[in-house]
Design a protein around this motif. Structure first.
Motif, PDB file in Angstrom:
ATOM      1  N   ASP A 186       0.815  -1.215   0.000  1.00 41.50           N
ATOM      2  CA  ASP A 186       0.000   0.000   0.000  1.00 41.50           C
ATOM      3  C   ASP A 186       0.852   1.270   0.000  1.00 41.50           C
ATOM      4  O   ASP A 186       0.330   2.372  -0.061  1.00 41.50           O
ATOM      5  CB  ASP A 186      -0.901   0.041   1.252  1.00 41.50           C
ATOM      6  CG  ASP A 186      -1.865  -1.130   1.290  1.00 41.50           C
ATOM      7  OD1 ASP A 186      -2.326  -1.534   0.209  1.00 41.50           O
ATOM      8  OD2 ASP A 186      -2.138  -1.639   2.394  1.00 41.50           O
ATOM      9  N   GLY A 243       3.720   3.673  -1.592  1.00 43.09           N
ATOM     10  CA  GLY A 243       4.387   3.934  -2.865  1.00 43.09           C
ATOM     11  C   GLY A 243       5.624   4.782  -2.704  1.00 43.09           C
ATOM     12  O   GLY A 243       5.631   5.748  -1.940  1.00 43.09           O
ATOM     13  N   GLY A 248       2.217  13.738   6.010  1.00 40.91           N
ATOM     14  CA  GLY A 248       1.494  13.013   4.965  1.00 40.91           C
ATOM     15  C   GLY A 248       2.346  12.262   3.978  1.00 40.91           C
ATOM     16  O   GLY A 248       1.935  12.010   2.849  1.00 40.91           O
ATOM     17  N   THR A 249       3.553  11.855   4.392  1.00 39.26           N
ATOM     18  CA  THR A 249       4.439  11.165   3.449  1.00 39.26           C
ATOM     19  C   THR A 249       4.490   9.659   3.668  1.00 39.26           C
ATOM     20  O   THR A 249       5.190   8.947   2.948  1.00 39.26           O
ATOM     21  CB  THR A 249       5.870  11.733   3.537  1.00 39.26           C
ATOM     22  OG1 THR A 249       6.232  11.844   4.921  1.00 39.26           O
ATOM     23  CG2 THR A 249       5.950  13.099   2.881  1.00 39.26           C
ATOM     24  N   GLY A 250       3.785   9.156   4.683  1.00 42.31           N
ATOM     25  CA  GLY A 250       3.727   7.706   4.853  1.00 42.31           C
ATOM     26  C   GLY A 250       4.434   7.161   6.080  1.00 42.31           C
ATOM     27  O   GLY A 250       4.627   5.947   6.202  1.00 42.31           O
ATOM     28  N   LYS A 251       4.779   8.035   7.029  1.00 43.33           N
ATOM     29  CA  LYS A 251       5.498   7.563   8.209  1.00 43.33           C
ATOM     30  C   LYS A 251       4.631   6.622   9.038  1.00 43.33           C
ATOM     31  O   LYS A 251       5.078   5.553   9.452  1.00 43.33           O
ATOM     32  CB  LYS A 251       5.966   8.769   9.049  1.00 43.33           C
ATOM     33  CG  LYS A 251       6.955   9.656   8.285  1.00 43.33           C
ATOM     34  CD  LYS A 251       7.457  10.840   9.094  1.00 43.33           C
ATOM     35  CE  LYS A 251       6.426  11.912   9.335  1.00 43.33           C
ATOM     36  NZ  LYS A 251       5.952  12.562   8.084  1.00 43.33           N
ATOM     37  N   THR A 252       3.391   7.033   9.259  1.00 43.22           N
ATOM     38  CA  THR A 252       2.490   6.174  10.037  1.00 43.22           C
ATOM     39  C   THR A 252       2.243   4.859   9.298  1.00 43.22           C
ATOM     40  O   THR A 252       2.211   3.783   9.915  1.00 43.22           O
ATOM     41  CB  THR A 252       1.153   6.895  10.283  1.00 43.22           C
ATOM     42  OG1 THR A 252       1.424   8.177  10.862  1.00 43.22           O
ATOM     43  CG2 THR A 252       0.259   6.102  11.214  1.00 43.22           C
ATOM     44  N   MET A 253       2.110   4.963   7.979  1.00 37.50           N
ATOM     45  CA  MET A 253       1.892   3.743   7.179  1.00 37.50           C
ATOM     46  C   MET A 253       3.035   2.752   7.337  1.00 37.50           C
ATOM     47  O   MET A 253       2.815   1.548   7.450  1.00 37.50           O
ATOM     48  CB  MET A 253       1.802   4.095   5.697  1.00 37.50           C
ATOM     49  CG  MET A 253       0.559   4.802   5.277  1.00 37.50           C
ATOM     50  SD  MET A 253       0.552   4.983   3.481  1.00 37.50           S
ATOM     51  CE  MET A 253      -0.503   3.609   3.021  1.00 37.50           C
ATOM     52  N   ASP A 260       3.952   9.488  17.455  1.00 35.78           N
ATOM     53  CA  ASP A 260       3.908  10.539  16.445  1.00 35.78           C
ATOM     54  C   ASP A 260       4.225  11.872  17.135  1.00 35.78           C
ATOM     55  O   ASP A 260       4.039  12.002  18.342  1.00 35.78           O
ATOM     56  CB  ASP A 260       2.487  10.562  15.844  1.00 35.78           C
ATOM     57  CG  ASP A 260       2.478  11.152  14.452  1.00 35.78           C
ATOM     58  OD1 ASP A 260       3.562  11.510  13.934  1.00 35.78           O
ATOM     59  OD2 ASP A 260       1.389  11.265  13.878  1.00 35.78           O
ATOM     60  N   ASN A 288       7.819  15.872  12.063  1.00 38.44           N
ATOM     61  CA  ASN A 288       7.938  16.734  10.881  1.00 38.44           C
ATOM     62  C   ASN A 288       8.994  17.802  11.133  1.00 38.44           C
ATOM     63  O   ASN A 288       9.232  18.641  10.290  1.00 38.44           O
ATOM     64  CB  ASN A 288       6.620  17.488  10.614  1.00 38.44           C
ATOM     65  CG  ASN A 288       5.437  16.564  10.547  1.00 38.44           C
ATOM     66  OD1 ASN A 288       5.552  15.476  10.017  1.00 38.44           O
ATOM     67  ND2 ASN A 288       4.300  16.997  11.063  1.00 38.44           N
ATOM     68  N   HIS A 341      -3.751   4.425  -5.053  1.00 39.47           N
ATOM     69  CA  HIS A 341      -5.012   4.989  -4.572  1.00 39.47           C
ATOM     70  C   HIS A 341      -6.147   4.918  -5.588  1.00 39.47           C
ATOM     71  O   HIS A 341      -7.290   5.229  -5.267  1.00 39.47           O
ATOM     72  CB  HIS A 341      -4.813   6.413  -4.053  1.00 39.47           C
ATOM     73  CG  HIS A 341      -4.103   6.434  -2.736  1.00 39.47           C
ATOM     74  ND1 HIS A 341      -4.695   6.008  -1.574  1.00 39.47           N
ATOM     75  CD2 HIS A 341      -2.835   6.770  -2.404  1.00 39.47           C
ATOM     76  CE1 HIS A 341      -3.828   6.091  -0.585  1.00 39.47           C
ATOM     77  NE2 HIS A 341      -2.679   6.550  -1.066  1.00 39.47           N
ATOM     78  N   ALA A 361      -0.370  11.946   1.023  1.00 40.67           N
ATOM     79  CA  ALA A 361      -1.698  12.309   1.526  1.00 40.67           C
ATOM     80  C   ALA A 361      -2.404  13.240   0.542  1.00 40.67           C
ATOM     81  O   ALA A 361      -3.613  13.121   0.324  1.00 40.67           O
ATOM     82  CB  ALA A 361      -1.575  12.966   2.899  1.00 40.67           C
ATOM     83  N   LYS A 372      -3.705  11.110  -2.301  1.00 40.30           N
ATOM     84  CA  LYS A 372      -4.924  10.415  -1.907  1.00 40.30           C
ATOM     85  C   LYS A 372      -6.127  11.359  -1.981  1.00 40.30           C
ATOM     86  O   LYS A 372      -7.196  10.997  -2.493  1.00 40.30           O
ATOM     87  CB  LYS A 372      -4.784   9.864  -0.492  1.00 40.30           C
ATOM     88  CG  LYS A 372      -5.990   9.068  -0.132  1.00 40.30           C
ATOM     89  CD  LYS A 372      -6.073   8.661   1.291  1.00 40.30           C
ATOM     90  CE  LYS A 372      -7.393   7.917   1.442  1.00 40.30           C
ATOM     91  NZ  LYS A 372      -7.644   7.545   2.805  1.00 40.30           N
ATOM     92  N   ARG A 423      -0.969  19.501   3.126  1.00 35.96           N
ATOM     93  CA  ARG A 423      -0.176  18.324   3.442  1.00 35.96           C
ATOM     94  C   ARG A 423       0.202  17.579   2.183  1.00 35.96           C
ATOM     95  O   ARG A 423      -0.171  17.926   1.146  1.00 35.96           O
ATOM     96  CB  ARG A 423      -0.894  17.350   4.349  1.00 35.96           C
ATOM     97  CG  ARG A 423      -2.333  17.560   4.587  1.00 35.96           C
ATOM     98  CD  ARG A 423      -2.943  16.392   5.307  1.00 35.96           C
ATOM     99  NE  ARG A 423      -2.354  16.225   6.640  1.00 35.96           N
ATOM    100  CZ  ARG A 423      -1.835  15.110   7.045  1.00 35.96           C
ATOM    101  NH1 ARG A 423      -1.758  14.075   6.269  1.00 35.96           N
ATOM    102  NH2 ARG A 423      -1.356  14.984   8.248  1.00 35.96           N
TER     103      ARG A 423
END
Ligand code: ATP
Length: 270
Positions: A18, A20, A61-66, A117, A164, A200, A225, A228, A270
């Motif tokens: 998921d 990219g 919004g760059t995918g850190k949590t993902m 976070d 961030n 997405h 983000a 998306k 974001r």
């Protein structure tokens, strides 16, 4: 209190597929978080300790949590998330206790990935340490460091933090044995943007005229983000037009709208 600030997810659904455009970052996370969880004996036999904590830094919004969720998913670990800002601002005076609770919940749910976070909220360079707010922040951070020093290297709890605002961090948390593995998570390049558009739109009814290469060029400077949001908005344009197929021009209009919103409210971009 605990339940309101801590987000516990026993089986997060995000997978590496998921995400990219973060190949290198993914590999590093796998090496530093996944390996110690899945094959702790490798580290024992080689005779080194895995990194204690991993710090992901880069724009929102760059995918850190993902990334953190995907590694928890891959290792069947419980994903436990807490935001630094909530640790210190939501329940004044509770920060240190919440940190203790956080590690307790992790121990009860091993294997676990703890994701903190906005770590900058509890670990920023002190501006004026005389104010009581700062003393509270300081105590919260000391508690976090002592929990990290205290837990065993057996590898069934891993800690990932994100920020961030790397420039704001107190260097104390980057010392060896703490967050000693730094991974930069930047905004995607054109190739990454194309991949993220493809991810997405996987479940979207996209028309043949949609050119992914051109979408990636169009969305210069977009975060994952943002992309998306563009995809969702493009779908909305189709719906407003009473269509179920999404055209290239829907994406173009969506991008225009997202940019206009970002211009109006730079803080929300974001
Ligand atoms: P923040 O710093 O604001 O917490 P973040 O870096 O943790 O942001 P995520 O929460 O991981 O960002 O991303 C937000 C959403 O944006 C994701 O749920 C996903 O839909 C999309 N997204 C962000 N980056 C990517 C990516 N590299 N690939 C695919 N989707 C992405």
């Amino acid at each position: 209190v605990r339940a309101r600030v801590m987000q516990v997810d026993h089986s997060p659904s995000v997978t590496y597929e998921d995400i990219g455009g973060l190949e290198e970052q993914m590999n590093e996370v796998r090496e530093t978080v996944e390996m110690p969880l899945e094959r702790p004996e490798m580290f024992d036999q080689v005779g080194i300790e895995p990194p204690s904590g991993v710090l992901l830094y880069g724009p929102p919004g760059t995918g850190k949590t993902m990334l953190a969720k995907a590694v928890a998913n891959q290792t069947d670990a419980t994903f436990i998330k807490m935001a630094g800002s909530e640790l210190v601002h939501k329940f004044i005076g509770e920060g240190a206790k919440l940190v203790r609770d956080l590690f307790e919940v992790a121990r009860e749910n091993e294997p676990a990935v703890i994701f903190i976070d906005e770590i900058d909220a509890i670990a920023s360079k002190r501006t004026d340490s005389k104010t009581s707010g700062d003393a509270e922040v300081q105590r919260t951070m000391m508690q976090l460091l002592s929990e990290m020093d205290g837990f065993s290297e057996r590898g069934d709890i891993r800690i990932i933090a994100a920020t961030n605002r790397f420039d704001m961090l107190d260097p104390a948390i980057l010392r060896p044995g703490r967050f000693d593995r730094l991974i930069e998570v930047p905004k995607p390049e054109a190739e990454g943007r194309e991949l993220i558009f493809r991810i997405h739109t996987r479940d979207m009814n996209v028309a043949d005229d949609v050119d992914f290469d051109a979408l990636a060029e169009m969305a210069e400077d977009a975060s994952g983000a943002d992309i998306k949001a563009v995809c969702t908005e493009a779908g909305m344009f189709a719906i407003r037009d009473d269509r179920t197929e999404i055209y290239m021009e829907d994406f173009e209009e969506a991008w225009g709208k997202i940019q206009a919103e970002a211009d109006e409210d730079p803080d929300a971009s974001r």
